[in-house]
Write an enzyme that holds these catalytic residues in place. Structure first.
Site, PDB file in Angstrom:
ATOM      1  N   ARG A 175      36.508 -94.887 -18.733  1.00 19.77           N
ATOM      2  CA  ARG A 175      35.575 -95.935 -18.319  1.00 19.77           C
ATOM      3  C   ARG A 175      34.199 -95.337 -18.096  1.00 19.77           C
ATOM      4  O   ARG A 175      34.019 -94.119 -18.188  1.00 19.77           O
ATOM      5  CB  ARG A 175      36.044 -96.535 -16.998  1.00 19.77           C
ATOM      6  CG  ARG A 175      36.228 -95.429 -15.951  1.00 19.77           C
ATOM      7  CD  ARG A 175      36.487 -95.952 -14.576  1.00 19.77           C
ATOM      8  NE  ARG A 175      37.145 -94.976 -13.743  1.00 19.77           N
ATOM      9  CZ  ARG A 175      36.556 -93.986 -13.086  1.00 19.77           C
ATOM     10  NH1 ARG A 175      35.257 -93.829 -13.181  1.00 19.77           N
ATOM     11  NH2 ARG A 175      37.248 -93.158 -12.337  1.00 19.77           N
TER      12      ARG A 175
ATOM     13  N   GLU B 112      51.440 -79.412  -9.399  1.00 20.58           N
ATOM     14  CA  GLU B 112      50.373 -78.609 -10.002  1.00 20.58           C
ATOM     15  C   GLU B 112      50.014 -77.457  -9.089  1.00 20.58           C
ATOM     16  O   GLU B 112      49.998 -77.606  -7.869  1.00 20.58           O
ATOM     17  CB  GLU B 112      49.118 -79.483 -10.192  1.00 20.58           C
ATOM     18  CG  GLU B 112      48.713 -79.680 -11.612  1.00 20.58           C
ATOM     19  CD  GLU B 112      47.503 -80.588 -11.757  1.00 20.58           C
ATOM     20  OE1 GLU B 112      46.614 -80.563 -10.894  1.00 20.58           O
ATOM     21  OE2 GLU B 112      47.467 -81.325 -12.750  1.00 20.58           O
TER      22      GLU B 112
HETATM   23  P1  ADP Z   1      34.610 -91.248 -10.282  1.00 18.50           P
HETATM   24  O1  ADP Z   1      35.300 -90.096 -10.935  1.00 18.50           O
HETATM   25  O2  ADP Z   1      33.654 -91.969 -11.144  1.00 18.50           O
HETATM   26  O3  ADP Z   1      34.117 -90.973  -8.927  1.00 18.50           O
HETATM   27  P2  ADP Z   1      36.800 -92.366  -8.966  1.00 18.50           P
HETATM   28  O4  ADP Z   1      38.087 -91.842  -9.477  1.00 18.50           O
HETATM   29  O5  ADP Z   1      36.277 -91.906  -7.657  1.00 18.50           O
HETATM   30  O6  ADP Z   1      35.753 -92.213 -10.119  1.00 18.50           O
HETATM   31  O7  ADP Z   1      36.869 -93.952  -8.958  1.00 18.50           O
HETATM   32  C1  ADP Z   1      35.747 -94.749  -9.176  1.00 18.50           C
HETATM   33  C2  ADP Z   1      35.861 -95.965  -8.335  1.00 18.50           C
HETATM   34  O8  ADP Z   1      36.972 -96.725  -8.720  1.00 18.50           O
HETATM   35  C3  ADP Z   1      36.017 -95.611  -6.890  1.00 18.50           C
HETATM   36  O9  ADP Z   1      35.214 -96.477  -6.181  1.00 18.50           O
HETATM   37  C4  ADP Z   1      37.494 -95.815  -6.621  1.00 18.50           C
HETATM   38  O10 ADP Z   1      37.696 -96.294  -5.304  1.00 18.50           O
HETATM   39  C5  ADP Z   1      37.858 -96.852  -7.642  1.00 18.50           C
HETATM   40  N1  ADP Z   1      39.178 -96.640  -8.220  1.00 18.50           N
HETATM   41  C6  ADP Z   1      39.608 -95.566  -8.899  1.00 18.50           C
HETATM   42  N2  ADP Z   1      40.851 -95.723  -9.324  1.00 18.50           N
HETATM   43  C7  ADP Z   1      41.231 -96.939  -8.907  1.00 18.50           C
HETATM   44  C8  ADP Z   1      42.428 -97.715  -9.052  1.00 18.50           C
HETATM   45  N3  ADP Z   1      43.478 -97.260  -9.710  1.00 18.50           N
HETATM   46  N4  ADP Z   1      42.460 -98.939  -8.504  1.00 18.50           N
HETATM   47  C9  ADP Z   1      41.408 -99.427  -7.843  1.00 18.50           C
HETATM   48  N5  ADP Z   1      40.255 -98.747  -7.683  1.00 18.50           N
HETATM   49  C10 ADP Z   1      40.170 -97.527  -8.201  1.00 18.50           C
HETATM   50  P1  ADP Z   2      41.812 -88.643  -9.232  1.00 18.24           P
HETATM   51  O1  ADP Z   2      42.515 -89.361 -10.327  1.00 18.24           O
HETATM   52  O2  ADP Z   2      42.152 -89.148  -7.888  1.00 18.24           O
HETATM   53  O3  ADP Z   2      40.339 -88.508  -9.492  1.00 18.24           O
HETATM   54  P2  ADP Z   2      42.041 -85.833 -10.005  1.00 18.24           P
HETATM   55  O4  ADP Z   2      43.253 -85.252 -10.652  1.00 18.24           O
HETATM   56  O5  ADP Z   2      40.859 -86.059 -10.864  1.00 18.24           O
HETATM   57  O6  ADP Z   2      42.452 -87.167  -9.262  1.00 18.24           O
HETATM   58  O7  ADP Z   2      41.633 -84.893  -8.790  1.00 18.24           O
HETATM   59  C1  ADP Z   2      40.676 -85.289  -7.839  1.00 18.24           C
HETATM   60  C2  ADP Z   2      40.180 -84.076  -7.063  1.00 18.24           C
HETATM   61  O8  ADP Z   2      41.269 -83.395  -6.433  1.00 18.24           O
HETATM   62  C3  ADP Z   2      39.501 -83.005  -7.898  1.00 18.24           C
HETATM   63  O9  ADP Z   2      38.138 -83.286  -8.111  1.00 18.24           O
HETATM   64  C4  ADP Z   2      39.717 -81.776  -7.045  1.00 18.24           C
HETATM   65  O10 ADP Z   2      38.808 -81.734  -5.973  1.00 18.24           O
HETATM   66  C5  ADP Z   2      41.094 -81.990  -6.474  1.00 18.24           C
HETATM   67  N1  ADP Z   2      42.132 -81.383  -7.331  1.00 18.24           N
HETATM   68  C6  ADP Z   2      42.849 -81.996  -8.286  1.00 18.24           C
HETATM   69  N2  ADP Z   2      43.719 -81.153  -8.878  1.00 18.24           N
HETATM   70  C7  ADP Z   2      43.565 -79.954  -8.275  1.00 18.24           C
HETATM   71  C8  ADP Z   2      44.175 -78.670  -8.396  1.00 18.24           C
HETATM   72  N3  ADP Z   2      45.160 -78.454  -9.280  1.00 18.24           N
HETATM   73  N4  ADP Z   2      43.747 -77.671  -7.597  1.00 18.24           N
HETATM   74  C9  ADP Z   2      42.764 -77.879  -6.686  1.00 18.24           C
HETATM   75  N5  ADP Z   2      42.167 -79.056  -6.502  1.00 18.24           N
HETATM   76  C10 ADP Z   2      42.538 -80.100  -7.276  1.00 18.24           C
END
Ligand code: ADP
Ligand code: ADP
Ligand code: MG
Length: 497
Positions: free
Chosen positions: A292, A200
C-alpha cells in the site's frame, strides 16, 4: 482512464489523495462514519456518503457499505489509503469482481504479501535474505520451544497476519515463550480474526530501513530509495528520515537490486514498501512488504520530486513507469515526525477530544499533512496520528533545524501530543550523529531526558504549555499593538542554545 475515485479512508491520508485528484481533474468521493460528519475529508471531497457507525467494523471496514457508496456515486476506482481495507485482499477481490479499479496490487499478490510466512518463503526462493527463524508456521508451543532453542534466545513470536506493530512479542527464555504464545495468539485473533505464528531471531541494535518500490503492469520495476524508520515505540514508527545515515550509494544500489527482485518475486504491481532490518554488522534482512501507500511516503516525495499518489493512479491506469532507475536522483534530506494524540508519560496512551485551537506550521522546506483545523475533534475510535510534519533541507542539519523550528511553531490545544518528545529527540547528540536503532528511546533514556527538559522549562507540556499557548493565541487575537521587546511566545529551541 480513471475519472472518479472513492477514497475508502479518513483523516490526513484521505485529504492527501483528494489533493492529487484535484490537481489531476479527477472527481473525488469521501465516505464517513457517525464520528466524521464534521471531518475535513468530507468537506473537501466532491461527494460524500455515510457508511455507518463510528466503530471501524461498522464503517471504514464495512466492505458492503463501501461498495454501495461506490455504486451510488459511480466511482470507477478506489483508493484505500493505509490501514483499514488497504491490505485486505477480499476487498481488492470484491473490487476486481465488480470491475472497479483498485489502486494497489492485485488480490493475489496482496495475499502473498499479507502473510509474513508465505512472503518470507517467496523471498527465500528469490535469494533475498530474510531474518533467521522457523522454516514455517510453528504448530503449537512445543514446536516453538524447539525452534527457539535451535536459533537461540532472544526470539520474536510473530503472527503471520500481524501489522501496525500488533501480534509481535519478544521472548528471552522458555518460560516467557509459553506465556507469549498465548498472548500473541489472542492478540492476533482479536485484531485479524485468525492466528498462525512464526519464530524469528531477535536482532539487537538494529535499524529499520525500508525501500519505496514501484512496479507497473508491464513488469517495469524501480526503487525510489530508502527511508530509515528506526525511531519507534512499541514496534511502531515515530520519526523517519531519508537518506538513511547508514546507507551509502553502493549499499543503496546493492539493496535496491534485492528490492526489485522482491517485487518481482510476489508479482507486485503499483507502489509498495519492502521493509528490512539492518543488523549491527551491516547485514540487511528482509522482514515484510507493505502492500500500500506508506504513512511516511511524503519524505520520499520531498527527495525525489515525485507525486507518489499520481504515480499510483498512473500505474492503475495501465501506464508504463515514466522513468527508469537511472533517471531517479535523490535530492537533499527529509525528516518526518508523526504527531500523535497520545501522552508520552502514560506509556503513549491515546489522548482524545476537541481541538479548540491549532496553528499549522509552514515555511521553507516545511510540509504538514493533517486533518486538524480549529474546532475539529480527535476521535477515540481511530488511529492516533493527527499530523505528519515533514521538513526538507539541502543538508541533514538544515532539515533538522527546520523541523525544530516547525515543531516550535506547531501549536495544538486540547490533547496531549508527541511534539515535546520530538524536540528532545532532535536535540540529542545521538540523533544528530545518526546513532539510530529501533530501541533508541530505551537505549538513550529519552523519556528521562524529556522529563528533565520539561523541568528545566526547555520544553513545555500539559498545564504550562496550555497557559503559554493561551497567552500566545490571546496575543494574536488582541487588537492592541504588540509592545517592543520579547513576544509572549512559549520557549523555542532557539532559546535553549
Ligand atoms: P507504516 O509502516 O506505514 O508505519 P504501519 O504498519 O504502522 O505502517 O501501519 C500504518 C497504519 O495502518 C497505522 O496507522 C496502523 O495502525 C494501521 N494498520 C496497520 N495494519 C493494520 C491492520 N491490519 N488493520 C488495521 N489497521 C492497520
Ligand atoms: P509490522 O507488520 O507490525 O510492521 P514488522 O515485521 O514490520 O511488523 O516489524 C515491526 C518492527 O518490529 C520492526 O520495525 C522492528 O522494530 C521490530 N522487529 C521486527 N522483526 C524483528 C526482528 N527479527 N528483530 C528485531 N526487531 C524486529
Ligand atoms: Mg512493518
Amino acid at each position: 482512464m480513471i475519472e472518479k475515485i472513492l477514497i475508502s479512508n479518513r483523516g490526513e491520508i484521505a485529504l492527501r489523495v483528494i489533493r492529487t485528484c484535484n490537481a489531476l481533474g479527477i472527481k473525488t468521493v469521501a465516505v464517513y462514519s457517525d464520528e466524521d460528519y464534521n471531518s475535513l475529508h468530507v468537506k473537501q471531497a466532491d461527494e460524500a456518503y455515510y457508511i455507518g457507525k463510528a466503530a471501524p467494523k461498522e464503517s471504514y471496514l464495512n466492505q458492503e457499505k463501501i461498495m454501495e457508496a461506490i455504486v451510488a456515486s459511480g466511482a470507477d476506482a478506489v483508493h484505500p489509503g493505509y490501514g483499514f481495507l488497504s491490505e485486505n485482499s477480499d476487498f481488492a477481490k470484491l473490487c476486481e469482481d465488480n470491475k472497479i479499479n483498485f489502486i494497489g496490487p492485485s488480490a493475489a499478490s496482496m495475499d502473498l504479501c499479507g502473510d509474513k510466512m508465505l512472503c518470507k518463503a517467496a523471498m527465500f526462493k528469490a535469494k533475498v535474505p530474510t531474518v533467521p527463524g522457523s522454516p514455517g508456521i510453528v504448530n503449537g508451543v512445543e514446536e516453538a520451544l524447539d525452534t527457539a532453542n535451535q536459533i537461540g534466545y532472544p526470539v520474536l513470536l510473530k503472527s503471520v497476519y500481524g501489522g501496525g506493530g500488533r501480534g509481535i512479542r519478544l521472548v528471552n527464555n522458555d518460560n516467557e515463550l509459553q506465556q507469549a504464545f498465548e498472548t500473541v495468539t489472542g492478540e492476533s485473533i482479536a485484531a485479524f480474526g485468525k492466528s498462525a505464528i512464526i519464530v524469528e531471531k531477535f536482532l539487537e541494535k538494529t535499524r529499520h530501513i525500508e525501500y519505496q518500490m514501484a512496479r507497473d503492469k508491464h513488469g517495469n520495476t524501480v526503487h525510489i530509495f530508502e527511508r530509515e524508520c528506526s525511531i519507534q515505540r512499541r514496534n511502531q514508527k515515530l520519526i523517519e528520515q531519508t537518506p538513511s545515515p547508514a546507507v551509502d550509494q553502493k549499499t543503496r544500489d546493492r539493496i535496491g537490486e534485492l528490492v526489485i527482485r522482491a517485487a518481482e518475486a510476489v508479482d507486485y504491481t503499483n507502489l509498495g514498501t519492502a521493509e528490512f532490518l539492518r543488523a549491527d554488522n551491516g547485514e540487511f534482512y528482509f522482514i515484510e512488504i507493505n502492500a500500500r501507500l506508506q504513512v511516511e511516503h511524503p519524505i520520499t516525495e520531498l527527495v525525489s520530486g515525485l507525486d507518489l499518489v499520481k504515480l499510483q493512479i498512473d500505474i492503475a491506469n495501465g501506464q508504463p513507469l515514466p522513468f527508469k532507475q537511472k533517471d531517479l536522483k535523490m535530492n537533499g534530506y527529509a525528516i518526518e515526525c508523526r504527531i500523535n494524540a497520545e501522552d508520552t508519560f502514560l506509556d503513549f496512551a491515546p489522548s482524545t477530544g476537541p481541538i479548540p485551537d491549532v496553528t499549522i506550521p509552514s515555511g521553507p522546506g516545511v510540509r504538514c499533512d493533517t486533518y486538524l483545523y480549529p474546532g475539529c475533534t480527535v476521535s477515540p475510535f481511530y488511529d492516533s496520528l493527527m499530523a505528519k510534519l515533514c521538513t526538507w533541507g539541502q543538508t541533514f542539519e538544515e532539515s533538522r533545524l527546520r523541523m525544530l523550528t516547525a515543531l516550535d511553531d506547531f501549536y495544538i490545544r486540547g490533547v496531549e501530543n508527541s511534539i515535546p518528545l520530538y524536540k528532545t529527540i532532535l536535540n540529542t547528540e545521538e540523533y544528530k550523529k545518526g546513532q539510530l536503532s529501533t530501541d533508541f528511546l530505551k537505549r538513550f533514556g529519552i523519556i528521562d531526558r524529556l522529563t528533565q527538559d520539561i523541568k528545566n522549562e526547555r520544553i513545555l507540556k500539559g498545564e504550562v504549555a496550555v497557559a503559554a499557548a493561551l497567552m500566545y493565541s490571546e496575543y494574536y487575537k488582541s487588537k492592541a499593538k504588540p509592545s517592543t521587546g520579547p513576544n509572549p511566545r512559549w520557549k523555542s529551541h532557539m532559546d535553549r542554545r
